[in-house]
Write a protein that holds these residues in place. Structure first.
Motif, mmCIF file in Angstrom:
data_model
loop_
_atom_site.group_PDB
_atom_site.id
_atom_site.type_symbol
_atom_site.label_atom_id
_atom_site.label_comp_id
_atom_site.label_asym_id
_atom_site.label_seq_id
_atom_site.Cartn_x
_atom_site.Cartn_y
_atom_site.Cartn_z
ATOM 1 N N ARG A 8 32.909 -28.746 -4.083
ATOM 2 C CA ARG A 8 33.166 -28.809 -5.520
ATOM 3 C C ARG A 8 34.324 -29.755 -5.819
ATOM 4 N NH1 ARG A 8 33.513 -23.335 -7.237
ATOM 5 N NH2 ARG A 8 31.285 -23.457 -7.598
ATOM 6 N N GLU A 9 35.371 -29.670 -5.013
ATOM 7 C CA GLU A 9 36.520 -30.569 -5.198
ATOM 8 C C GLU A 9 36.137 -32.014 -4.956
ATOM 9 O OE1 GLU A 9 39.344 -28.886 -2.476
ATOM 10 O OE2 GLU A 9 39.942 -27.292 -3.862
ATOM 11 N N GLU B 57 34.215 -33.213 -7.990
ATOM 12 C CA GLU B 57 35.103 -33.407 -9.131
ATOM 13 C C GLU B 57 35.872 -34.709 -9.007
ATOM 14 O OE1 GLU B 57 37.424 -29.816 -9.205
ATOM 15 O OE2 GLU B 57 35.827 -28.689 -10.212
ATOM 16 N N GLN B 58 36.238 -35.094 -7.807
ATOM 17 C CA GLN B 58 36.956 -36.351 -7.595
ATOM 18 C C GLN B 58 36.043 -37.541 -7.861
ATOM 19 O OE1 GLN B 58 38.638 -36.270 -3.664
ATOM 20 N NE2 GLN B 58 40.126 -34.675 -4.181
#
Length: 77
Positions: free
Chosen positions: A70-71, A74-75
């Motif tokens: 998820r991170e 998002e990036q």
């Protein structure tokens, strides 16, 4: 009462009943011998407790992987 307490109590009771020697007479003896029944129940609780630990570890790892992905998304986005 927690599961750990009841299994500790059961193990102590078994120790008292059999002078530390718990044996299974046959696959069906738990139907007649209280100590054999308690012994089988304690072993099953311990077995399920180990399975539960494995599942908890898998869930933690999966949650960490999902968080990481998820991170990363998002990036990029």
């Amino acid at each position: 009462m927690t599961t750990a307490n009841i299994t500790a109590d059961a193990k102590a009771w078994l120790q008292e009943q059999s002078d530390g020697r718990v044996s299974t007479h046959s696959d069906e003896c738990h139907k007649w011998h209280h100590a054999c029944l308690v012994n089988r129940l304690v072993r099953e609780i311990d077995r399920l407790r180990e399975i539960n630990k494995d599942y908890a570890r898998i869930v933690r790892v999966s949650a960490d992987e999902i968080k990481f992905l998820r991170e990363q998304l998002e990036q990029v986005g």
